[in-house]
Scaffold this active site. Structure first.
Site, PDB file in Angstrom:
ATOM      1  N   LYS A  32       0.703  -1.279  -0.009  1.00  0.00           N
ATOM      2  CA  LYS A  32      -0.061  -0.047   0.001  1.00  0.00           C
ATOM      3  C   LYS A  32       0.841   1.250  -0.154  1.00  0.00           C
ATOM      4  O   LYS A  32       1.808   1.460   0.927  1.00  0.00           O
ATOM      5  CB  LYS A  32      -1.038   0.107   1.220  1.00  0.00           C
ATOM      6  N   ASP A  59      -3.434   4.423  -2.012  1.00  0.00           N
ATOM      7  CA  ASP A  59      -4.511   5.012  -0.804  1.00  0.00           C
ATOM      8  C   ASP A  59      -4.495   6.318  -1.330  1.00  0.00           C
ATOM      9  O   ASP A  59      -4.252   7.227  -0.522  1.00  0.00           O
ATOM     10  CB  ASP A  59      -3.759   4.624   0.472  1.00  0.00           C
ATOM     11  N   LYS A  61      -7.013   8.408  -1.540  1.00  0.00           N
ATOM     12  CA  LYS A  61      -8.355   8.987  -0.911  1.00  0.00           C
ATOM     13  C   LYS A  61      -8.873  10.145  -1.654  1.00  0.00           C
ATOM     14  O   LYS A  61      -8.911  11.220  -1.435  1.00  0.00           O
ATOM     15  CB  LYS A  61      -7.777   9.574   0.466  1.00  0.00           C
ATOM     16  N   ASP A  64     -13.580  14.616  -4.968  1.00  0.00           N
ATOM     17  CA  ASP A  64     -13.636  15.847  -5.752  1.00  0.00           C
ATOM     18  C   ASP A  64     -14.770  15.662  -6.625  1.00  0.00           C
ATOM     19  O   ASP A  64     -15.580  14.824  -6.369  1.00  0.00           O
ATOM     20  CB  ASP A  64     -12.248  16.053  -6.700  1.00  0.00           C
ATOM     21  N   THR A 119     -10.725   7.515  10.972  1.00  0.00           N
ATOM     22  CA  THR A 119     -10.682   6.958  12.141  1.00  0.00           C
ATOM     23  C   THR A 119     -10.363   8.137  13.082  1.00  0.00           C
ATOM     24  O   THR A 119     -10.487   8.138  14.173  1.00  0.00           O
ATOM     25  CB  THR A 119      -9.882   5.942  12.548  1.00  0.00           C
ATOM     26  N   ARG A 209       3.693   0.070  10.432  1.00  0.00           N
ATOM     27  CA  ARG A 209       4.718   0.174  11.463  1.00  0.00           C
ATOM     28  C   ARG A 209       5.010  -1.149  12.122  1.00  0.00           C
ATOM     29  O   ARG A 209       6.393  -1.267  12.332  1.00  0.00           O
ATOM     30  CB  ARG A 209       4.511   1.310  12.578  1.00  0.00           C
TER      31      ARG A 209
END
Ligand code: C5P
Length: 230
Positions: A32, A59, A61, A64, A119, A209
């Protein structure tokens, strides 16, 4: 079973991204790339990562007017993206435009993942922008719109997997906030272990991570993959 790990390659530059991806490729199902890499090194990186042998999730996002989103989705499909994200809040026409643009650019092989509710937004943050629904009800609402607009999947926190499965049973569920038992949560608040997220119905696990910040990312990825398979 397909390896459900989407490793979040959140590095600062292209060379580090390719090096990291090459090191973990054997133990993950997809790569990703997020806004930092898509707007830094650029979408050319998508094809370079795909050439390492794993499908790539851009990713991006997108959010528009439909024409712009369709163009961006087509370009990412041409760049080699297997999935891209678009905010469901952009509306069903915008999501359908993302689906159409991506299908065109990728010759029909790629799919859109709808971002339900970030989130980082809690009930107070939603109220601030005039949305009075609870985050959970909004996720359910968004999942139904995503499914009806032709999205392949929905991105949600581990806590909302069941909500999405119930509201939109035909879509794939992609969840970040994954933390293997004993690992640092970092800035993630709503976390789940890989096994718990899969048991709750997740199709794909976005893991950053716990793999990328490990002293030995290849070993960390292999260990998580082994835990999932046992
Ligand atoms: O390092 P970590 O495992 O927390 O990485 C999670 C990845 O998932 C990051 O790339 C982050 O941008 C992404 N993500 C997230 N929470 C969301 C949506 C995406 O953490 N709600």
């Amino acid at each position: 079973m397909t390896n459900p790990i989407m490793v979040a390659i959140d590095t600062a530059d292209r060379e580090t991204a390719l090096e990291l991806a090459g090191a973990v490729a054997e133990s993950v199902g997809a790569f990703k790339v997020g806004l930092g890499l898509l707007h830094g090194p650029g979408p050319g990186l998508v094809g370079d990562l795909r050439d390492l042998g794993r499908p790539v999730f851009a990713d991006a996002k997108l959010h528009d007017i439909p024409t712009q989103v369709e163009r961006a989705a087509r370009a990412l499909g041409r760049a080699g993206a297997r999935w891209l994200t678009a905010h469901v809040a952009g509306g069903s026409a915008m999501l359908a435009a993302a689906v159409a643009g991506l299908a065109d650019g990728s010759d029909g092989t790629a799919g859109v993942l709808g971002v339900s509710v970030l989130t980082s937004l809690d009930a107070a943050a939603l109220a601030e922008v005039g949305i009075d629904e609870s985050p959970e009800d909004l996720v359910s609402h968004m999942a139904r719109v995503a499914e009806a607009s032709g999205a392949e999947g929905v991105v949600c926190s581990p806590r909302e997997i069941t909500i999405v499965r119930t509201a939109a049973p035909r879509v794939a569920v992609v969840t970040p906030g994954i933390r293997p038992a004993g690992s640092e949560a970092g800035d993630q608040r709503r976390t789940a272990t890989p096994q718990d997220a899969l048991a709750a119905g997740a199709s794909w696990l976005v893991i950053g991570r716990p793999i990328t910040a490990a002293a030995d990312p290849a070993t960390a990825a292999a260990e998580i993959a082994a835990q999932i398979n046992t």
